[in-house]
Design an enzyme around this catalytic site. Sequence first.
Site, PDB file in Angstrom:
ATOM      1  CG  HIS A   1       5.282  -7.616   7.334  1.00  0.00           C
ATOM      2  ND1 HIS A   1       4.471  -8.723   7.271  1.00  0.00           N
ATOM      3  CD2 HIS A   1       4.459  -6.549   7.474  1.00  0.00           C
ATOM      4  CE1 HIS A   1       3.205  -8.341   7.354  1.00  0.00           C
ATOM      5  NE2 HIS A   1       3.172  -7.034   7.484  1.00  0.00           N
TER       6      HIS A   1
ATOM      7  CG  ASP B   1      -2.101 -10.220  15.694  1.00  0.00           C
ATOM      8  OD1 ASP B   1      -2.390  -9.033  15.885  1.00  0.00           O
ATOM      9  OD2 ASP B   1      -2.004 -10.725  14.566  1.00  0.00           O
TER      10      ASP B   1
ATOM     11  NE  ARG C   1      -6.706  -3.514  16.042  1.00  0.00           N
ATOM     12  CZ  ARG C   1      -5.727  -3.752  15.173  1.00  0.00           C
ATOM     13  NH1 ARG C   1      -5.038  -4.883  15.253  1.00  0.00           N
ATOM     14  NH2 ARG C   1      -5.439  -2.882  14.236  1.00  0.00           N
TER      15      ARG C   1
ATOM     16  CB  SER D   1      -1.302  -6.441  14.629  1.00  0.00           C
ATOM     17  OG  SER D   1      -1.746  -7.511  13.816  1.00  0.00           O
TER      18      SER D   1
ATOM     19  CE  LYS E   1       0.658 -10.878  11.548  1.00  0.00           C
ATOM     20  NZ  LYS E   1      -0.279 -10.102  12.366  1.00  0.00           N
TER      21      LYS E   1
END
Length: 447
Positions: free
Chosen positions: A82, A161, A168, A183, A187
Site C-alpha cells: 500500500h 472507515d 473526519r 483507516s 482496508k
Amino acid sequence: MRAVDLIQAKRDGAELSEAEIRFLIDGYVSGAIPDYQMSAWAMAVYFRGMTAAETAALTLAMAESGDTVDLSAVRGVKVDKHSTGGVGDTTTLVLAPLVASAGVPVAKMSGRGLGHTGGTIDKLEAIPGFRVELTQDAFTAQVNALGVAVISQSGNITPADKLLYGLRDVTATVESIPLIASSIMSKKIAAGADAIVLDVKTGGGAFMKTIDDSIALARAMVAIGAEVGRRTVAVISGMDQPLGNSIGNALEVREALSVLRGEPGVSPDLIEVCLALGAHMLVLGGAADSYDAARAELREKLASGEALRKFAAFVSAQGGDSAVADEPSRLPAAARVVPVPAPRAGYVGAIRAEDLGTAAMWLGAGRATKEATIDLAVGIRMLKRIGDRVEAGEPLAELHVGDATGEAALAEVVRKASDAYAVQDAPPAKPPLIYAVVTQDGVERLA
C-alpha cells in the site's frame, strides 16, 4: 455502555477497551450513534491520541464492519502493498507482475482515484478489454494458477472507515495519526493479506509533509500489524517530485511497461522504489532470505523479461489486450501533445508535485468529484527532473491533451505546470529518495 461516557473517558485521556471501541464502531455503522457523538469522539482522539492496543482494536473493528476477503485458498504467503499516495506513483503496475514472477502470490484489491489521477483500477482500465471485477472463486483460481490478480474493491469493504473518514474530513480531524493508521490498515486487513509492505510518502507532494510525521505514521501502522498478527514493513520514500515521469492513466501504464521492458529513459526513482518495496515483499513472502538477495532476484526477473511475460499473462487472464506488453502504442493516446517551455536557462531546483498533479487533473486525468469522468489518455509526461540542466524555451514537460480541453483551459494548465517548476542558476542538491525503513524492531534511518 453509553457513547457519551466513552467520549468523556477519551477526552480525559483514558484508554478504551476493545469492547468499548467496538461498541462505538458498531453503533456508528448501525446508526445508533449519531454523527455529532462520533465527531466528538474523533476530536477527543485527535487531542488525546490512542495507545497501540486501542488503535489495533479500532482497526479490527473497522475491518470487520463489512465484507472481508478470505485468501486462505490461495497458496503461499500473500503479501499486500500500500502507498499513502503521491504523484506519478506507478509502482503497483510494476510490482504485481514483478513480485509474482519471483514466486510470491499477489492477490490485490485496489481502488479508483479521487484527485490528480486515477487509482490503480483506473490505470488498468486504460488497457483495452481489461476486467477489474472477478468473482471470489475466479480471483482465487487466477492467483493460484498465475500468481497474480488485481481487482476492484468490494463496495462493502470497511464501511465504518468510509463513514468515519467522511466525518473526519468535515470536522478537522483528518490529521490524527491513529485515525490515519487505522483507516489504511483496516482496508489491508479486510483484504486478507498475511503480510503488508507500506510505502509511506513524505515531502511536498505527500499527505505527510515531514519525515518525523511520516515515521510516526509508519510506526503506528507497523504496530497495528504486530498487534493483529500481520508482519508489516514500512518504507519512507520521498515525494518532493513525482516518482515517475508520467502522470495520467495510460501514460503511467506505458511507463510501467518501460520499466518491465528495460527501456532507457525511465525514472531511476521509480525503479529504485519498486526494487525496494518488492525486495521487502519477497522477504516477507519467504521467497528470499535477505533484502539484498531479493533485490538481486528482482533485477534478474526484469533483465530476463520474465516480469514482462508475467504482466502479459496477467492482462490476458483478466480479458485485456496482452499485446500492449510488446506494443504500448495500442494504449489510448491523447489528441495532441503541448510542450511546457522553461522560462529561462538554469537547473531545475524544485518541482511542486501536487501542482503537476492538479494540472493533470485539469486535463481530465483525475476526478475532482466522484461523479467526474476520467479521460484515460491525457496527462503529463515530465522531461526534466530536479537537478537537470535546461535551456530557455526547452520543454520541461509535455501535456497530453484531449479534445475536451479548450484553448483557454489549456493556457491555465500550461501556466500551472510551468509554475510547478523552479529553475535556478546553480545545480541543487537532489532530495533523498528513501529516508527510512520501519519494522517491528525499530526505525533504520537511511537519509
